[in-house]
Structure formats: C-alpha cells, structure tokens
Write a protein that holds these residues in place. Sequence first.
Motif, mmCIF file in Angstrom:
data_model
loop_
_atom_site.group_PDB
_atom_site.id
_atom_site.type_symbol
_atom_site.label_atom_id
_atom_site.label_comp_id
_atom_site.label_asym_id
_atom_site.label_seq_id
_atom_site.Cartn_x
_atom_site.Cartn_y
_atom_site.Cartn_z
ATOM 1 N N TYR A 1 -6.188 -3.952 -10.943
ATOM 2 C CA TYR A 1 -7.036 -4.500 -9.875
ATOM 3 C C TYR A 1 -8.482 -4.579 -10.359
ATOM 4 O O TYR A 1 -9.154 -5.605 -10.240
ATOM 5 N N SER B 1 -9.177 -4.523 3.606
ATOM 6 C CA SER B 1 -8.681 -3.144 3.683
ATOM 7 C C SER B 1 -8.158 -2.752 5.063
ATOM 8 O O SER B 1 -7.249 -1.918 5.165
ATOM 9 N N SER C 1 -17.018 -4.851 -3.552
ATOM 10 C CA SER C 1 -17.853 -5.082 -2.366
ATOM 11 C C SER C 1 -19.114 -4.211 -2.422
ATOM 12 O O SER C 1 -20.228 -4.681 -2.146
ATOM 13 N N ASP D 1 -10.427 8.747 4.945
ATOM 14 C CA ASP D 1 -9.583 7.779 5.636
ATOM 15 C C ASP D 1 -10.435 7.011 6.660
ATOM 16 O O ASP D 1 -11.168 7.640 7.430
ATOM 17 N N ILE D 2 -10.296 5.694 6.659
ATOM 18 C CA ILE D 2 -11.026 4.863 7.638
ATOM 19 C C ILE D 2 -10.756 5.366 9.061
ATOM 20 O O ILE D 2 -11.601 5.258 9.939
ATOM 21 N N ASP E 1 -13.050 5.360 0.484
ATOM 22 C CA ASP E 1 -11.683 4.890 0.211
ATOM 23 C C ASP E 1 -10.744 6.090 0.260
ATOM 24 O O ASP E 1 -11.148 7.224 -0.010
ATOM 25 N N ILE E 2 -9.482 5.811 0.563
ATOM 26 C CA ILE E 2 -8.508 6.898 0.730
ATOM 27 C C ILE E 2 -7.812 7.262 -0.589
ATOM 28 O O ILE E 2 -7.200 8.307 -0.694
ATOM 29 N N GLY F 1 -12.902 1.116 2.726
ATOM 30 C CA GLY F 1 -11.848 0.635 1.829
ATOM 31 C C GLY F 1 -12.509 -0.021 0.628
ATOM 32 O O GLY F 1 -12.177 -1.145 0.245
ATOM 33 N N CYS F 2 -13.435 0.713 0.022
ATOM 34 C CA CYS F 2 -14.298 0.137 -1.038
ATOM 35 C C CYS F 2 -13.542 -0.120 -2.332
ATOM 36 O O CYS F 2 -14.009 -0.885 -3.177
ATOM 37 N N PHE G 1 0.845 -1.187 0.000
ATOM 38 C CA PHE G 1 0.000 0.000 0.000
ATOM 39 C C PHE G 1 0.886 1.245 0.000
ATOM 40 O O PHE G 1 1.821 1.310 0.793
ATOM 41 N N TYR H 1 -2.350 -0.024 -5.608
ATOM 42 C CA TYR H 1 -3.676 0.530 -5.888
ATOM 43 C C TYR H 1 -3.629 1.903 -6.549
ATOM 44 O O TYR H 1 -4.587 2.676 -6.446
ATOM 45 N N GLN I 1 -13.450 -11.148 -4.431
ATOM 46 C CA GLN I 1 -13.974 -10.104 -3.549
ATOM 47 C C GLN I 1 -15.490 -10.197 -3.430
ATOM 48 O O GLN I 1 -16.062 -9.897 -2.394
ATOM 49 N N VAL J 1 -13.777 -5.071 3.464
ATOM 50 C CA VAL J 1 -13.228 -6.259 2.799
ATOM 51 C C VAL J 1 -11.780 -5.985 2.369
ATOM 52 O O VAL J 1 -11.526 -5.096 1.552
HETATM 53 C C1 LIG Z 1 -7.649 -4.764 -1.523
HETATM 54 S S1 LIG Z 1 -8.461 -3.244 -1.794
HETATM 55 C C2 LIG Z 1 -10.099 -3.774 -1.380
HETATM 56 C C3 LIG Z 1 -11.164 -3.039 -2.138
HETATM 57 C C4 LIG Z 1 -12.575 -3.555 -1.998
HETATM 58 N N1 LIG Z 1 -13.005 -3.680 -0.624
HETATM 59 C C5 LIG Z 1 -12.789 -4.854 -2.736
HETATM 60 O O1 LIG Z 1 -13.374 -5.746 -2.130
HETATM 61 O O2 LIG Z 1 -12.398 -4.979 -3.881
HETATM 62 C C6 LIG Z 1 -7.966 -2.280 -0.399
HETATM 63 C C7 LIG Z 1 -8.468 -0.850 -0.410
HETATM 64 O O3 LIG Z 1 -8.264 -0.274 0.895
HETATM 65 C C8 LIG Z 1 -8.033 1.101 0.706
HETATM 66 N N2 LIG Z 1 -7.441 1.709 1.911
HETATM 67 C C9 LIG Z 1 -6.231 1.450 2.451
HETATM 68 N N3 LIG Z 1 -6.031 2.212 3.549
HETATM 69 C C10 LIG Z 1 -7.146 2.961 3.709
HETATM 70 C C11 LIG Z 1 -7.542 3.941 4.656
HETATM 71 N N4 LIG Z 1 -6.747 4.307 5.672
HETATM 72 N N5 LIG Z 1 -8.751 4.528 4.509
HETATM 73 C C12 LIG Z 1 -9.570 4.185 3.472
HETATM 74 N N6 LIG Z 1 -9.242 3.257 2.548
HETATM 75 C C13 LIG Z 1 -8.050 2.640 2.643
HETATM 76 C C14 LIG Z 1 -7.110 1.123 -0.517
HETATM 77 O O4 LIG Z 1 -7.056 2.394 -1.100
HETATM 78 C C15 LIG Z 1 -7.734 0.043 -1.411
HETATM 79 O O5 LIG Z 1 -8.640 0.592 -2.320
#
Ligand SMILES: C[S@@+](CC[C@H](N)C(=O)[O-])C[C@H]1O[C@@H](n2cnc3c(N)ncnc32)[C@H](O)[C@@H]1O
Length: 211
Positions: A21, A127, A70, A108-109, A85-86, A64-65, A9, A13, A31, A125
């Motif tokens: 992706y 994330s 998801s 940010d989450i 999502d960030i 973290g969509c 990360f 992404y 997913q 999911v």
């Molecule tokens: C593996 S992807 C999963 C995406 C989605 N949930 C899916 O099922 O396909 C991980 C996601 O988490 C997001 N992410 C990572 N850190 C984050 C944060 N602090 N706040 C929000 N989103 C975050 C990334 O930008 C990325 O889009």
Amino acid sequence: MVKKERPKFPDSYIGDQAIEYDTSKWMERNQRITTNRCLELLFDSNLGVFPDFNNNELLLLDLGCGTGFSTEILLEEGFNVISIDILSDMIYLLHKKKLENFNLILADIRNLPIRENKIDHIISVSSFNFIYEDILDNNEKNKILQQTVKIFKEVLNNNGRVILEFYPETEVDIKLLMKYFKLADFNGFLVQDNPGLRKEQNFLILEKEEN
Ligand SMILES: C[S@@+](CC[C@H](N)C(=O)[O-])C[C@H]1O[C@@H](n2cnc3c(N)ncnc32)[C@H](O)[C@@H]1O
C-alpha cells in the motif's frame, strides 16, 4: 451508487500488504488528490463562511491515517495534525517517515482517546466504512455509528467540521449516517463526485452546531 470491489480489512493493510500500500505510486497519487478534495470541501461556503484564519491555528484529526498519504498533505498545508489508525503495521510505516510537528496515535476511530472540545476539524480518507462494514447485526451497527458520532461531537469545537470520504455500500449507509449526525446536532450534506462512474467518490460534509 457504483458497487466497487472493496479492500478487505484488516488483510489489505497488514504485513507485506501494508508495505505494498505504502509503496504504490498509484495509491499515493489517488489519496493525495482525494485529501486535497477533502480540504476544498472542508471550507465549502455552502455550510457557511469561516472567519479569516491561518492553517497553523487549526488542529485537524486525520482518522484512519494509514501510512500517511493524507497526513502528509495536511502537514504540507501547515495544519496541526493528530493522526490515528488502528493497525500498527500501517502506523509503523508512517512513523518511519519521520514527519515533523504531528502526533501519531494507535487507536480506534470508534473510541478516540482525545479530550473534549480539542479538535477544530476531522478528515477521514477511505477509512470510515471499515468501522461498521463487517457488522451484520443491525442493532450493533446502529450502536457503533451512534457512539462514534457522539464521540466526534465531544472532541470537536463548536462549528467543527467533519469530512468523510468513504465507500458506502448502499444508499442506506448514507441515510443512516446522516440520521445519526443530525440527531447529534450536525448539519450537512453528501457530495458525490463522478456519480455512476467507476471513479465515483462519496464525501459526507458535516458541521457541529454551536451549543
Ligand atoms: C485505505 S486506508 C486509508 C489510509 C489513508 N487515509 C490514506 O489516505 O492513505 C484505510 C485505513 O483505515 C484504517 N482503519 C480501519 N478501521 C479503523 C478503525 N476502526 N480505527 C482506526 N483506523 C481504522 C486501516 O487500518 C487503514 O490504515
């Protein structure tokens, strides 16, 4: 717990990696299966049985969509959804899909821009681990987890549930997370699918106790 190679990360992404992706059929399939499993666990009767409801009465947060694998399932199931999502590269690809009846927020989450007691349930999911895994300082890591759990508690309604499917690096990660959720008055437990196998998955299932 099985050690897996984990995506980096944010490199995995952004730019072309975000497109890769989003266009991966394998990723989409996985997913979607994982999101359906999260929904099954969301209404797990081990945490108590819900009164009858229609999905369209519930507001879910998809944390973290990414590009929306998801989110799409949650919308297909008729829930109201706020997706967060960030990374703008991921969110832009979701925005381009022109899905209807949901809100998309770049945030940010760890610092959700959501009003108190607004959300029925949270799903995340693949994330959640990204919010702390690069942080080597334990005090800092603890602070982030504690703060994030506090915000989850604030935005959720009473009996709101949280389903986190994530890649914990060690058992300690899970214990630490459970500790902070319990301190914030959540009940819950870990579900491990396919333990010890390469396709092992970890789900934390939590419910906010009534005030
Ligand atoms: C593996 S992807 C999963 C995406 C989605 N949930 C899916 O099922 O396909 C991980 C996601 O988490 C997001 N992410 C990572 N850190 C984050 C944060 N602090 N706040 C929000 N989103 C975050 C990334 O930008 C990325 O889009």
